[in-house]
Motif scaffolding. Structure first.
Motif, short mmCIF file in Angstrom:
data_model
loop_
_atom_site.label_atom_id
_atom_site.label_comp_id
_atom_site.label_asym_id
_atom_site.label_seq_id
_atom_site.Cartn_x
_atom_site.Cartn_y
_atom_site.Cartn_z
N UNK A 1 0.81 -1.25 -0.16
CA UNK A 1 0.00 0.09 -0.03
C UNK A 1 0.83 1.27 0.03
N UNK A 2 0.13 2.49 -0.35
CA UNK A 2 0.92 3.51 -0.37
C UNK A 2 1.61 3.93 1.08
N UNK A 3 0.81 3.69 1.96
CA UNK A 3 1.40 4.03 3.26
C UNK A 3 2.01 2.63 4.01
N UNK B 1 -0.87 -18.15 0.10
CA UNK B 1 -0.56 -16.78 0.40
C UNK B 1 -0.03 -16.03 -0.61
N UNK B 2 -0.47 -14.76 -1.03
CA UNK B 2 0.16 -14.00 -2.14
C UNK B 2 0.32 -12.78 -1.56
N UNK B 3 1.71 -12.04 -2.31
CA UNK B 3 1.90 -10.73 -2.24
C UNK B 3 1.71 -9.90 -3.27
N UNK B 4 0.93 -8.93 -3.35
CA UNK B 4 0.47 -8.15 -4.63
C UNK B 4 0.45 -6.61 -3.78
N UNK B 5 0.65 -5.69 -5.16
CA UNK B 5 0.19 -4.30 -5.06
C UNK B 5 -1.38 -4.21 -4.85
N UNK B 6 -1.70 -3.34 -4.07
CA UNK B 6 -3.05 -3.11 -3.30
C UNK B 6 -3.97 -3.06 -4.60
N UNK C 1 -3.07 3.20 7.65
CA UNK C 1 -4.26 3.10 7.28
C UNK C 1 -4.42 3.22 5.61
N UNK C 2 -5.43 3.32 5.13
CA UNK C 2 -5.44 3.33 3.52
C UNK C 2 -5.47 4.83 3.01
N UNK C 3 -4.96 5.35 1.81
CA UNK C 3 -5.19 6.41 1.28
C UNK C 3 -6.82 6.60 0.68
N UNK C 4 -7.09 7.85 0.61
CA UNK C 4 -8.48 8.13 -0.06
C UNK C 4 -8.65 7.15 -1.46
#
Lengths: 244, 244
Positions: free
Chosen positions: A111-113, A149-154, A202-205
């Motif tokens: 995630x961005x954060x 289990x996976x690892x991915x961009x949001x 947290x998540x960005x808008x």
């Protein structure tokens, strides 16, 4: 009725077989099984199981294994948890809890954060670590089917979930309560459910908007702020309790 | 509607006040509040809160605090978790999770299979430690009312709960599912609920019988075996989701 003891056996086959040393230790020291004791042997790799008995203990543990059947203890529905990549061992805890609580897939989402950046070899080794934790947790809780289990961009993570799934994005600033929606979602036996939660920051808008655009519903767990790890256990625990 | 930011302020009083250094750090660095920013200030010790604004940041953080009122974010019902005294930091995790998830009382119960023995000074220091963890967790999640923490023998722990409470004893060898019973229990707004779970090694038959004799109902969370810490988060999470 007491649930039978369950133990994982690699390469489970019908007939008489000698188990690996670590399995022997688990059967005789952890479960304290003696010669003649019976249990359900399950093979985490194939999700098959069989009734088994300890045949002998001298010089290695030997089992009598009866006819194999599809494993009975598997997660009752497709259940995905998308966890924003978090610091330290938070994602380890989420993978472990999610496995015990019946998740069939855990996606760690960048995630961005997300403070941590996983590149190259670290990426591979982290994914292997989470997979190992999931297998170990499945073994310990008696599940025949460890989660994927996976690892991915949001953006990919929230796009990859079955469109038939009820998809809930946990968001602290959103007032629509999860309770009634989840109650409704679990009514349909076997229907897929997915949750997503951001990293510590947290998540960005933009990330929230992206999920909503993909069919996710933003929901709240109330006015108290939960840590990342607690949120996963709380919502997956709720599914598990409601299914019990 | 976005929930307002909440921050704990010790010795909260109406008017202008300068906050302690750790609080100043929390307001300006963690919450990233600037001069003029508003938030809800709450005093964990008195369960009172007030609207507040950052008045200045130079040479210490000063606030304008308006009229105090009873805190709004408190646990919605009496909710007790009795946790069998477990090894290592498992009870720390249970206290932290239970606080975030709205428990009003956590009783650590000394059980027949508790490996740890707490006597004299260790007893006092452990209880102080759990109380500190509960206060810290309440602060972090924005709760005005940290749970009460007790340390009692199992027999006392299961006898001390309000008889009006629905009391569920989590037991791996018991087949009555928690789901439908809990759904019914949460319907009555504000009605007390209690859960009890054993240490890692589980409860003895005598301990289960004792709880049942005191009006506890033995329930199951399904066929997967949960770790001690996961069970607490799962059932309290379920209450929280169902109340949301």
């Amino acid at each position: 009725m007491a649930a039978p003891l369950r133990a994982p056996i690699t390469d489970l086959r019908e007939g008489t077989c000698t188990v690996r040393e670590d399995t022997a230790h688990y059967l005789t020291r952890v479960l304290r099984l003696a010669v003649g004791a019976t249990f359900v042997a399950f093979d985490p790799a194939t999700a098959r199981e069989a009734d088994a008995a300890i045949a002998s203990i001298e010089g290695g543990v030997t089992l009598h294994v009866s006819t194999l059947r599809p494993a009975r203890v598997v997660a009752p529905r497709p259940l995905t948890f998308v966890q924003g990549l978090a610091k330290g061992d938070k994602c380890d805890a989420v993978v472990r809890d999610a496995t015990e609580l019946g998740a069939t897939c855990v996606i760690v989402a960048e995630c961005a954060r997300s403070v941590v950046q996983l590149q190259g070899a670290r990426r591979t080794s982290r994914l292997e670590r989470w997979t190992r934790i999931a297998h170990e947790a499945a073994r310990q809780c008696g599940r025949a089917d460890p989660p994927r289990i996976e690892l991915l961009p949001w953006a990919e993570a929230v796009s990859t979930i079955d469109e038939a799934a009820r998809r809930f994005c946990l968001h602290v600033h959103e007032a629509l309560p999860l309770g009634p929606l989840l109650l409704e979602a679990v009514q349909t036996e076997g229907a897929p459910i997915a949750f997503a939660a951001g990293p510590e920051g947290g998540l960005t808008a933009e990330e929230v908007a992206l999920a909503v655009g993909r069919g996710w519903q933003c929901v709240s767990l109330g006015s108290l702020v939960l840590r990342t790890e607690t949120a996963a256990a709380a919502v997956l625990g709720a599914v598990r309790v409601l299914e019990s």
